[in-house]
Each structure stands twice: as structure tokens, then as C-alpha cells.
Design a protein around this motif. Structure first.
Motif, short mmCIF file in Angstrom:
data_model
loop_
_atom_site.label_atom_id
_atom_site.label_comp_id
_atom_site.label_asym_id
_atom_site.label_seq_id
_atom_site.Cartn_x
_atom_site.Cartn_y
_atom_site.Cartn_z
N LEU A 91 -0.99 7.08 -4.09
CA LEU A 91 -2.35 6.80 -3.65
C LEU A 91 -2.54 7.48 -2.30
CD1 LEU A 91 -2.35 3.06 -4.68
CD2 LEU A 91 -3.37 4.96 -5.94
N GLN A 92 -3.69 7.33 -1.70
CA GLN A 92 -3.97 8.04 -0.46
C GLN A 92 -3.03 7.64 0.68
OE1 GLN A 92 -8.02 7.86 0.84
NE2 GLN A 92 -7.66 9.14 2.61
N ASN A 93 -2.84 6.33 0.88
CA ASN A 93 -2.06 5.87 2.03
C ASN A 93 -0.77 5.14 1.66
OD1 ASN A 93 -4.00 6.76 3.97
ND2 ASN A 93 -5.28 5.04 3.33
N ARG A 94 -0.47 5.04 0.38
CA ARG A 94 0.71 4.32 -0.07
C ARG A 94 0.95 4.68 -1.52
NH1 ARG A 94 -1.05 0.52 -3.54
NH2 ARG A 94 -3.18 -0.22 -3.31
N SER A 95 2.04 4.18 -2.04
CA SER A 95 2.27 4.32 -3.48
C SER A 95 2.33 2.93 -4.10
CB SER A 95 3.56 5.09 -3.76
OG SER A 95 4.69 4.38 -3.32
N GLY A 96 1.88 2.84 -5.33
CA GLY A 96 2.00 1.61 -6.10
C GLY A 96 3.22 1.75 -6.99
N ASN A 97 4.11 0.77 -6.95
CA ASN A 97 5.37 0.84 -7.68
C ASN A 97 5.58 -0.42 -8.49
OD1 ASN A 97 6.90 3.30 -6.31
ND2 ASN A 97 5.73 2.20 -4.76
#
Length: 170
Positions: A91-97
Motif C-alpha cells: 500500500l502507499q505507506n505500509r503493507s497488509g500482511n
């Protein structure tokens, strides 16, 4: 919301403010809550016990060894794991895991989280959320004057999460 139904059809929705809303057709897109379909005679088809039914999910900021800012891309990663499969969505500012698994075979959330942490090396190893679902679907997408759509119609595995389909046969 209270679903008002007579003879297999929805006659209205009574809102929390007391107002009643009526329509000719109702579309249940309330996700896992399935607010409308549970008021009618939708027939649930339970998928067998071998489908995945749980996930540990977490957000990972772009400040870790395995998730540095410069590695941001537009590629979703899917990988097999010992007890299921994992995903990483940039994502723009983080990742979803997340780690998708079947809690009938392994229910130790700490073990699942440790396996996921070994792959993603987040700066917040203890912050995760567990999601459970009953894999299955409704046999008919429409009953009376109500149509189920998306998660309200059914869900078997997050692998299918980006799919949205509805077929109407006349």
C-alpha cells in the motif's frame, strides 16, 4: 436495522431512528453480517472442513528490514507456508500482511504469528488480528425480492477476496 419480511419477501427495513424504508428489490451487501439474507430462507451450503477458515492479519510500516521504503512495488506476494499460505499487499505507506490457515488443524495463533513474523520481520511482532469465517455460500443468490452480493453471498477463501460476481438466471 430490523428487517421486516412477509411470505419470503422483504417488506421494509426499520432503521434505528424508527423510520421504515421500502423498495421493490433489496441487495444485501452487508458482508459477513448478512443482515438481509438471514431474515429470509436463503439456504447455506457449508464447505467441507478442509477449507481455510482463519487468518492472522497485520499492518507493517515501511521501516523494517524486510519491508524498507525503497522496496515498495505494485506486486502482491502470495507464498505457501507450513500451515496454509501468506500474502503481502503493498500500500502507499505500509503493507497488509496475513497468514491464511485452517484452525481445525492448527489453532495456536502464537505459532502462526511467529511463522509469519519470520517472513515479514515487522517492527510490531505482537500486533496482529485474528479473523475467522465459516467457509460456504448461499445456494441461490436471490430469494424473494432480495439479492445477496459479495461476502453476503458467501466466502470460502481470501484467495477469492478480489472477486465479485453475481449471476442472475431468468
Amino acid at each position: 436495522i430490523e428487517v421486516l419480511a412477509v411470505d419470503g419477501n422483504i417488506t421494509g427495513l426499520k432503521l434505528t431512528n424508527g423510520e421504515t424504508v421500502t423498495a421493490d428489490w433489496y441487495i444485501d451487501c452487508s458482508g459477513f453480517k448478512r443482515l438481509l439474507v438471514t431474515a429470509l430462507d436463503f439456504r447455506w451450503v457449508d464447505c467441507d472442513e478442509y477449507y481455510n477458515n482463519s487468518a492472522i492479519v497485520k499492518q507493517v510500516p515501511y521501516d523494517t528490514v524486510a519491508n524498507p521504503v525503497h522496496s515498495v512495488s505494485n506486486k502482491t506476494t502470495l507464498a505457501g507456508m507450513d500451515s496454509g499460505w501468506r500474502f503481502s499487499v503493498p500500500l502507499q505507506n505500509r503493507s497488509g500482511n496475513g497468514y491464511i490457515f485452517n484452525n481445525r488443524f492448527i489453532s495456536d495463533h502464537n505459532k502462526i504469528n511467529a511463522d509469519l513474523e519470520a517472513k515479514i520481520q515487522s517492527s510490531t511482532p505482537d500486533k496482529y488480528r485474528v479473523i475467522n469465517w465459516n467457509p460456504g455460500y448461499y445456494k441461490d443468490a436471490a430469494v424473494g425480492n432480495c439479492v445477496a452480493l459479495g461476502l453476503a453471498l458467501g466466502f470460502t477463501d481470501p484467495w477469492d477476496a478480489n472477486n465479485l460476481s453475481l449471476t442472475i438466471r431468468l
